[in-house]
Design a protein around this motif. Structure first.
Motif, PDB file in Angstrom:
ATOM      1  N   GLU A  51       0.831  -1.208   0.000  1.00 13.03           N
ATOM      2  CA  GLU A  51       0.000   0.000   0.000  1.00 13.03           C
ATOM      3  C   GLU A  51       0.867   1.259   0.000  1.00 13.03           C
ATOM      4  N   LEU A  52       1.899   1.270   0.820  1.00 13.01           N
ATOM      5  CA  LEU A  52       2.809   2.406   0.867  1.00 13.01           C
ATOM      6  C   LEU A  52       3.498   2.614  -0.477  1.00 13.01           C
ATOM      7  N   ASP A  53       3.952   1.533  -1.102  1.00 17.65           N
ATOM      8  CA  ASP A  53       4.613   1.640  -2.411  1.00 17.65           C
ATOM      9  C   ASP A  53       3.684   2.236  -3.462  1.00 17.65           C
ATOM     10  N   ALA A  54       2.404   1.856  -3.418  1.00 11.66           N
ATOM     11  CA  ALA A  54       1.440   2.416  -4.366  1.00 11.66           C
ATOM     12  C   ALA A  54       1.278   3.922  -4.145  1.00 11.66           C
ATOM     13  N   ILE A  55       1.210   4.321  -2.889  1.00 13.79           N
ATOM     14  CA  ILE A  55       1.094   5.754  -2.571  1.00 13.79           C
ATOM     15  C   ILE A  55       2.343   6.495  -3.022  1.00 13.79           C
ATOM     16  N   LEU A  56       3.509   5.915  -2.783  1.00 12.40           N
ATOM     17  CA  LEU A  56       4.766   6.560  -3.175  1.00 12.40           C
ATOM     18  C   LEU A  56       4.889   6.684  -4.687  1.00 12.40           C
ATOM     19  N   ARG A  57       4.375   5.705  -5.425  1.00 13.17           N
ATOM     20  CA  ARG A  57       4.391   5.809  -6.899  1.00 13.17           C
ATOM     21  C   ARG A  57       3.515   6.963  -7.360  1.00 13.17           C
ATOM     22  N   PHE A  62       3.175  12.668  -9.244  1.00  7.92           N
ATOM     23  CA  PHE A  62       2.754  14.030  -8.925  1.00  7.92           C
ATOM     24  C   PHE A  62       3.954  14.971  -8.899  1.00  7.92           C
ATOM     25  N   ARG A  63       5.043  14.545  -8.260  1.00  6.03           N
ATOM     26  CA  ARG A  63       6.256  15.370  -8.169  1.00  6.03           C
ATOM     27  C   ARG A  63       6.876  15.615  -9.542  1.00  6.03           C
ATOM     28  N   ARG A  64       6.861  14.595 -10.402  1.00  4.87           N
ATOM     29  CA  ARG A  64       7.396  14.775 -11.761  1.00  4.87           C
ATOM     30  C   ARG A  64       6.590  15.827 -12.518  1.00  4.87           C
ATOM     31  N   ALA A  68       8.146  19.415 -13.736  1.00  2.54           N
ATOM     32  CA  ALA A  68       8.052  19.860 -15.125  1.00  2.54           C
ATOM     33  C   ALA A  68       7.425  21.249 -15.195  1.00  2.54           C
ATOM     34  N   ALA A  69       6.405  21.483 -14.382  1.00  2.00           N
ATOM     35  CA  ALA A  69       5.760  22.801 -14.369  1.00  2.00           C
ATOM     36  C   ALA A  69       6.712  23.873 -13.838  1.00  2.00           C
ATOM     37  N   TYR A  70       7.477  23.548 -12.786  1.00  2.00           N
ATOM     38  CA  TYR A  70       8.459  24.506 -12.265  1.00  2.00           C
ATOM     39  C   TYR A  70       9.515  24.825 -13.307  1.00  2.00           C
TER      40      TYR A  70
END
Length: 84
Positions: A51-57, A62-64, A68-70
C-alpha cells in the motif's frame, strides 16, 4: 515544441541541477532519509508495504508533473528576463 521542452528539462535535471546542489549536505540528508525509510519499512507488514509503495508511486508521478511545471515556469521567466 513539447519534445524540445522535455529534452531541455532532462538536460537540466541530469546536468545542471546536480552541479548546484551542496554535495556534502545533499549526500548526508539523502543517506539519513534512506536509513529512516529502511527502519520504518522494517516495521510494516507486507500488505502495508504494498500500500505504501502504491502511494509513493502516485506521489512520484505528482512530483514529476510539478517539477516539469516549475522548469517550464523558470524557463519562461528566463526568456522574459532576457528581453530586457
Amino acid at each position: 515544441m513539447e519534445t524540445l521542452l522535455q529534452a531541455l528539462e532532462e538536460y537540466a535535471e541530469e546536468t545542471l541541477v546536480c552541479e548546484r546542489l551542496p554535495r556534502s549536505e545533499h549526500h548526508t540528508l539523502g543517506s539519513n532519509i534512506c536509513q529512516h525509510w529502511e527502519t520504518f519499512r522494517a516495521t510494516l507488514t507486507e500488505a502495508q508495504i504494498c500500500e505504501l509503495d502504491a502511494i509513493l508511486r502516485e506521489e512520484a508521478c505528482f512530483r514529476r508533473l510539478e517539477d516539469a511545471a516549475y522548469f517550464r515556469a523558470a524557463l519562461s521567466i528566463g526568456l522574459e528576463l532576457s528581453r530586457f
